[in-house]
Design an enzyme around this catalytic site. Sequence first.
Site, short mmCIF file in Angstrom:
data_model
loop_
_atom_site.label_atom_id
_atom_site.label_comp_id
_atom_site.label_asym_id
_atom_site.label_seq_id
_atom_site.Cartn_x
_atom_site.Cartn_y
_atom_site.Cartn_z
CG HIS A 4 7.98 4.91 17.13
ND1 HIS A 4 8.82 4.23 16.30
CD2 HIS A 4 8.79 5.57 18.00
CE1 HIS A 4 10.08 4.45 16.64
NE2 HIS A 4 10.08 5.27 17.67
CG ASP A 39 10.53 8.37 15.97
OD1 ASP A 39 10.69 8.15 17.19
OD2 ASP A 39 11.47 8.33 15.15
CG HIS A 41 15.86 15.19 22.23
ND1 HIS A 41 16.39 14.12 22.90
CD2 HIS A 41 15.63 14.76 20.96
CE1 HIS A 41 16.48 13.09 22.08
NE2 HIS A 41 16.02 13.44 20.89
ZN LIG Z 1 13.87 4.63 15.78
#
Ligand SMILES: [Zn+2]
Length: 482
Positions: free
Chosen positions: A75, A355, A359
């Site tokens: 991920h 994850d 940004h």
């Molecule tokens: Zn998510």
Amino acid sequence: MSSVGSRVADTEIGGLVDLDLTGVWLVDPASGRQGPGELVVRDGRIESLTWLAGAEASAIDDRGVVVAPGFIDLHAHLREPGNEAAETVATGLAAAAHGGFTTVCAMPNTTPPIDRAAMVEAARAAAAASGSPVRLLQIGAVTAGRAGEQLAALGELADAGVAGFSDDGSPIQRAELFRNALAYAGGLGLPVIDHPEDLGQTSGAEASDGLIATVLGLRGWPAAAEATAVARDIEILAEVSRDVSGARLHLTHLSTAASIGHVRRAKAAGLAVTCDVTPHHFALTDEWIAGSRRWAWDALDPDTGHARDPWRDRVLEAEPYDSSLRVNPPLRSAVDARACLEGLLDGTVDAIATDHAPHTQVDKDVEFGLARPGIAGIETALGLMLEAVDAGLLPLTRALEALTSGPARVLGAVAGATATPALTEGAVADLVVFDRGTRWTVETSAMRSRGWGGPLLGRALPGTVRLTVAAGRLAFEATATA
Ligand SMILES: [Zn+2]
């Protein structure tokens, strides 16, 4: 004394590796074996692998240089196309290699989302153009445009080689669509990767529901918002599985004890469900938002089994409301973080996934509740995992399994076609070499990711990655010798 052969020093990123590793601690999670050894790589292949014994072995332990198969991240968000200021395929793969990862599953929530074969081809072309040997496995969107209205062209995406389907960033809200996706993807032999969140319970939510959110005046994000979505997904999987034997559900970034309990029971019932947790959900807690910087296990009261009070413990050392800690799902309590580790320990949790969610400063350096959710964690995953190992909460082999064979099992045949995460003589070398005996400081200049900031900046983490070899080729090499 361990030593890393110098021949790799002449190799460019992407070049075939020659390598002589002596006096290192080998960990092969696939076979469950670990111990002192030597490893010789020639032209990108493991020419010999020797397990040492007796006097030769006595001075070598698992606290020095460790060699393991390359990590697989189920991920990550690479932000290309659409937000190249935050990350590109090239910078994302470079960051992955710095973190010890040789395979990265890229989530499709780009702008536009990756919901067609041509976009999968474009991602693959970007990976090839980067020169990085790190494997990019693309995840395709479940619904067209990630709009949650109708299924994307799953068959076309499967033909293009996606490793699974996900609308990550959002859940698949409509149960009917989720059911069809499980059935269709199952027929194609691919998993549906769901981001479990009941949006009806999380509107405007900022921090995990509980003491910290209450004291800080942040809007609560109930644990039940995740657990109810997990329960729905599992119930639907149980029904779909009766007709479609290949139906597979992967639940990503689980963060609560209740969710992990649901998966534990579903697995015991024989359902084809797998899940992952992130390093920040097992090592950090919501009290970091108040300014604490202690690890999750230090925030758990062993006598009561409840989270300690960071105000009473006087452990608040950083400014509160650090927006780099805003993440979806939110950082939870020490009790939930412990449940994530216990899930890893007993096999309920199959994998550690990062994850990785970079940004820009513009999107992140704002008021807590307005910050885009996400932590760019692919370069710090190993460090957080080793902190848990050093705290005695996870054996090293199990932790490394959750970064190698565990995620490979989730991917199934897709991963099998690309890499077998094992240290095997004659195989193409796909490995990471890291030094447990040294710490490195997380600072912007050390990071390959473009992601702005992060809660671990300034912190010294264990496990300096010295070398990452993907598909026999150099992916990362530490410059100065530490
Ligand atoms: Zn998510």
